[in-house]
Design a protein around this motif. Sequence first.
Motif, PDB file in Angstrom:
ATOM      1  N   GLY A  23       0.773  -1.312   0.101  1.00  0.00           N
ATOM      2  CA  GLY A  23      -0.073  -0.154  -0.246  1.00  0.00           C
ATOM      3  C   GLY A  23       0.946   1.294   0.006  1.00  0.00           C
ATOM      4  O   GLY A  23       0.471   2.211  -0.635  1.00  0.00           O
ATOM      5  N   LYS A  24       2.016   1.199   0.725  1.00  0.00           N
ATOM      6  CA  LYS A  24       2.737   2.517   0.842  1.00  0.00           C
ATOM      7  C   LYS A  24       3.153   2.846  -0.501  1.00  0.00           C
ATOM      8  O   LYS A  24       3.208   4.016  -0.748  1.00  0.00           O
ATOM      9  CB  LYS A  24       3.925   2.245   1.849  1.00  0.00           C
ATOM     10  N   TYR A  25       3.702   2.067  -1.235  1.00  0.00           N
ATOM     11  CA  TYR A  25       4.415   2.454  -2.522  1.00  0.00           C
ATOM     12  C   TYR A  25       3.364   2.508  -3.573  1.00  0.00           C
ATOM     13  O   TYR A  25       3.765   3.092  -4.544  1.00  0.00           O
ATOM     14  CB  TYR A  25       5.329   0.988  -2.984  1.00  0.00           C
ATOM     15  N   ILE A  26       2.121   2.184  -3.526  1.00  0.00           N
ATOM     16  CA  ILE A  26       1.076   2.366  -4.323  1.00  0.00           C
ATOM     17  C   ILE A  26       0.541   4.116  -4.015  1.00  0.00           C
ATOM     18  O   ILE A  26       0.496   4.793  -4.928  1.00  0.00           O
ATOM     19  CB  ILE A  26      -0.184   1.532  -4.187  1.00  0.00           C
ATOM     20  N   VAL A  27       0.633   4.166  -2.915  1.00  0.00           N
ATOM     21  CA  VAL A  27       0.376   5.728  -2.229  1.00  0.00           C
ATOM     22  C   VAL A  27       1.590   6.655  -2.880  1.00  0.00           C
ATOM     23  O   VAL A  27       0.981   7.753  -3.459  1.00  0.00           O
ATOM     24  CB  VAL A  27       0.206   5.792  -0.828  1.00  0.00           C
ATOM     25  N   LYS A  28       2.605   6.107  -2.583  1.00  0.00           N
ATOM     26  CA  LYS A  28       3.621   7.158  -2.961  1.00  0.00           C
ATOM     27  C   LYS A  28       3.583   7.271  -4.539  1.00  0.00           C
ATOM     28  O   LYS A  28       3.982   8.528  -5.319  1.00  0.00           O
ATOM     29  CB  LYS A  28       5.047   6.147  -2.982  1.00  0.00           C
ATOM     30  N   LYS A  29       3.327   6.384  -5.381  1.00  0.00           N
ATOM     31  CA  LYS A  29       3.045   6.469  -6.982  1.00  0.00           C
ATOM     32  C   LYS A  29       1.947   7.444  -7.172  1.00  0.00           C
ATOM     33  O   LYS A  29       1.891   8.273  -8.022  1.00  0.00           O
ATOM     34  CB  LYS A  29       2.965   5.240  -7.668  1.00  0.00           C
ATOM     35  N   LEU A  30       0.681   7.152  -6.456  1.00  0.00           N
ATOM     36  CA  LEU A  30      -0.339   8.036  -6.705  1.00  0.00           C
ATOM     37  C   LEU A  30       0.187   9.856  -6.420  1.00  0.00           C
ATOM     38  O   LEU A  30      -0.233  10.481  -7.148  1.00  0.00           O
ATOM     39  CB  LEU A  30      -1.592   7.727  -5.689  1.00  0.00           C
ATOM     40  N   ILE A  31       0.808   9.805  -5.279  1.00  0.00           N
ATOM     41  CA  ILE A  31       0.874  11.134  -4.723  1.00  0.00           C
ATOM     42  C   ILE A  31       1.890  11.728  -6.080  1.00  0.00           C
ATOM     43  O   ILE A  31       2.237  12.792  -6.495  1.00  0.00           O
ATOM     44  CB  ILE A  31       1.616  11.298  -3.478  1.00  0.00           C
ATOM     45  N   GLU A  32       3.034  10.745  -6.457  1.00  0.00           N
ATOM     46  CA  GLU A  32       4.086  11.162  -7.265  1.00  0.00           C
ATOM     47  C   GLU A  32       3.439  11.755  -8.606  1.00  0.00           C
ATOM     48  O   GLU A  32       3.970  12.644  -9.376  1.00  0.00           O
ATOM     49  CB  GLU A  32       4.873  10.156  -7.606  1.00  0.00           C
ATOM     50  N   GLU A  33       2.364  11.088  -9.097  1.00  0.00           N
ATOM     51  CA  GLU A  33       1.632  11.472 -10.265  1.00  0.00           C
ATOM     52  C   GLU A  33       0.588  12.637 -10.157  1.00  0.00           C
ATOM     53  O   GLU A  33      -0.007  12.822 -11.018  1.00  0.00           O
ATOM     54  CB  GLU A  33       1.032  10.061 -10.977  1.00  0.00           C
ATOM     55  N   ASN A  34       0.572  12.746  -8.830  1.00  0.00           N
ATOM     56  CA  ASN A  34      -0.210  14.067  -8.433  1.00  0.00           C
ATOM     57  C   ASN A  34      -1.864  13.867  -8.948  1.00  0.00           C
ATOM     58  O   ASN A  34      -2.381  14.805  -9.685  1.00  0.00           O
ATOM     59  CB  ASN A  34       0.185  15.409  -9.308  1.00  0.00           C
ATOM     60  N   LEU A  35      -2.373  12.603  -8.772  1.00  0.00           N
ATOM     61  CA  LEU A  35      -3.652  12.105  -8.970  1.00  0.00           C
ATOM     62  C   LEU A  35      -4.449  12.910  -7.947  1.00  0.00           C
ATOM     63  O   LEU A  35      -4.385  12.889  -6.709  1.00  0.00           O
ATOM     64  CB  LEU A  35      -3.774  10.754  -9.064  1.00  0.00           C
ATOM     65  N   ASP A  36      -5.850  13.279  -8.599  1.00  0.00           N
ATOM     66  CA  ASP A  36      -6.659  14.035  -7.600  1.00  0.00           C
ATOM     67  C   ASP A  36      -7.583  12.619  -6.654  1.00  0.00           C
ATOM     68  O   ASP A  36      -8.489  12.175  -7.136  1.00  0.00           O
ATOM     69  CB  ASP A  36      -7.746  14.571  -8.461  1.00  0.00           C
ATOM     70  N   CYS A  37      -6.804  12.162  -5.704  1.00  0.00           N
ATOM     71  CA  CYS A  37      -7.549  11.208  -4.906  1.00  0.00           C
ATOM     72  C   CYS A  37      -7.544  11.417  -3.517  1.00  0.00           C
ATOM     73  O   CYS A  37      -6.864  12.438  -2.936  1.00  0.00           O
ATOM     74  CB  CYS A  37      -6.421   9.882  -5.073  1.00  0.00           C
ATOM     75  N   ASP A  38      -8.698  11.000  -3.015  1.00  0.00           N
ATOM     76  CA  ASP A  38      -8.937  11.121  -1.293  1.00  0.00           C
ATOM     77  C   ASP A  38      -8.198   9.903  -0.974  1.00  0.00           C
ATOM     78  O   ASP A  38      -8.982   8.833  -1.029  1.00  0.00           O
ATOM     79  CB  ASP A  38     -10.272  11.421  -1.158  1.00  0.00           C
ATOM     80  N   ILE A  39      -7.097   9.855  -0.172  1.00  0.00           N
ATOM     81  CA  ILE A  39      -6.324   8.628   0.068  1.00  0.00           C
ATOM     82  C   ILE A  39      -6.854   8.409   1.956  1.00  0.00           C
ATOM     83  O   ILE A  39      -6.441   9.281   2.492  1.00  0.00           O
ATOM     84  CB  ILE A  39      -4.896   8.753  -0.307  1.00  0.00           C
ATOM     85  N   VAL A  40      -7.217   7.429   2.154  1.00  0.00           N
ATOM     86  CA  VAL A  40      -7.385   7.097   3.600  1.00  0.00           C
ATOM     87  C   VAL A  40      -6.643   5.751   3.804  1.00  0.00           C
ATOM     88  O   VAL A  40      -6.611   4.913   3.032  1.00  0.00           O
ATOM     89  CB  VAL A  40      -9.041   6.832   3.776  1.00  0.00           C
TER      90      VAL A  40
END
Length: 362
Positions: A23-40
Motif C-alpha cells: 500500500g505504501k508504494y502504491i500511495v507514493k506513486k499516486l502522490i508522485e503522479e499528482n492524481l486527484d485522490c482522497d487517500i484514506v
Amino acid sequence: MLPIKKNKIVFCNYYGGGYGDNGKYIVKKLIEENLDCDIVWLVNEKLINKSVFPKNVRVVKYGSFKSLYELATAKLWIDNSRKSFYPPKRKNQYYIQTWHGGISLKQIEKDAENKLSRDYVNNAIKDSKMANLFISNSDFCTKMYKSAFWYDGDILECGSPRCDILINKDKKIKDKIVKDFEINENSCILLYAPTFRNDENTDIYNIDFNKLIEVLEKKFGGVWNILVRLHPNIADKVDFMEYSKKIKNATKYDDMYELLAASDILITDYSSTMFEFSLVNKPVILYAPDLESYIEERNFYFDIINLPYPLSRNNGELFNIIEKFEFNKYVKNLEDFMLKLGIKERGEAAAQVVKIIKKIIY
C-alpha cells in the motif's frame, strides 16, 4: 444517503498496521503522479501518532465507525490481508488484494485449511469473493491464488509494489536506515527477520549475535551491525532480546522493505521474505532450530533442504556456513531456482497498479 466518492481509495495494511508494505508504494506513486485522490489509511489506535504518513493521506482509526463510513463510501479498497472489519461491499466498489506474503514457503489458505480456524476460513472465502483483482509477482503466486485462495477472478502479474525499491536499488533508503538506527554510514547490515510460532515461543530466537558479528567481520571485513525484526504477531515480546550499539531493535519499524533494501545479508527461518530479498542476489541464510516441529505445525510448498539458501540448525552450523560461503555458487543456484518460479518483478509494479487505479476511479 451515503453516495460512493469516485476518487476515494481506502488502504489497510495487515489489520491496521502502519505505513508500509504494498500500500505504501502504491500511495507514493499516486502522490508522485499528482492524481486527484482522497487517500484514506486505516490504522490501529496505538499507531496513529507513531506511524508517519504523507500529508496527502487521511489517517482513520481501524475498527471505528468512521472507518466503516470511509469504506462504505470509497470507490476502491486496497488491502494486503483478509478484511475482518468492513461494511457490505457495494455494487460499484472495487477491491484490489495485494497480499502480504508473495511466494510462500509455508502452505497457506486452503492448502493449510485443517490447521486454520473455521472463522478464518469462512472469512477468507468471503474476502476472495469480494475481491476484483489479486496482484501476483510470479507464476508460482498466480497458481497458488487459483488453487488455494478460493479465488477465480482476475490476477495482475506485475510484481509486488513493495519490491520496487529492492529491484531499483535506491541508495537513499540505506542512508535513511543508517540515520534512523544511528549506524555508521560505512557499516554493513545483517537483518535477522524470523517468523512467529503459534505458541509464541521465543526460545528458538537464540542466535549469538555478538559471535555472529565477529564471524561476519572476519569473513567479509568491515564493520557489521545487526537489525532484529520480529514478526508483528510477537512484536510485544521483543524485549526478551538484549540490544546494544551494534545490535538494534527494528521490530516496530514501519517498513520491512526499507530494512531489506538497506541490508546486505538476511537471516530468517521460514519467512517469505527470503524469496524477495534474494531477487537481487543478496545472500539469505536460514536459521531453523525447530525444523521438525515447525513442519508439523505448517507444511511447506518446497523442500527446505533443497532451496538455494543454506540451512543451519544451531549457532555452530550458522557460523560455519558464513565462514565457507561461496557467493558465485550461491548466485548460480539462486538463478536456477528463480527461473522455475517465473518471477515477474521488474521494479515497475506500483506503476502498473496505478494504471489500473486510474481506469477504476476515472
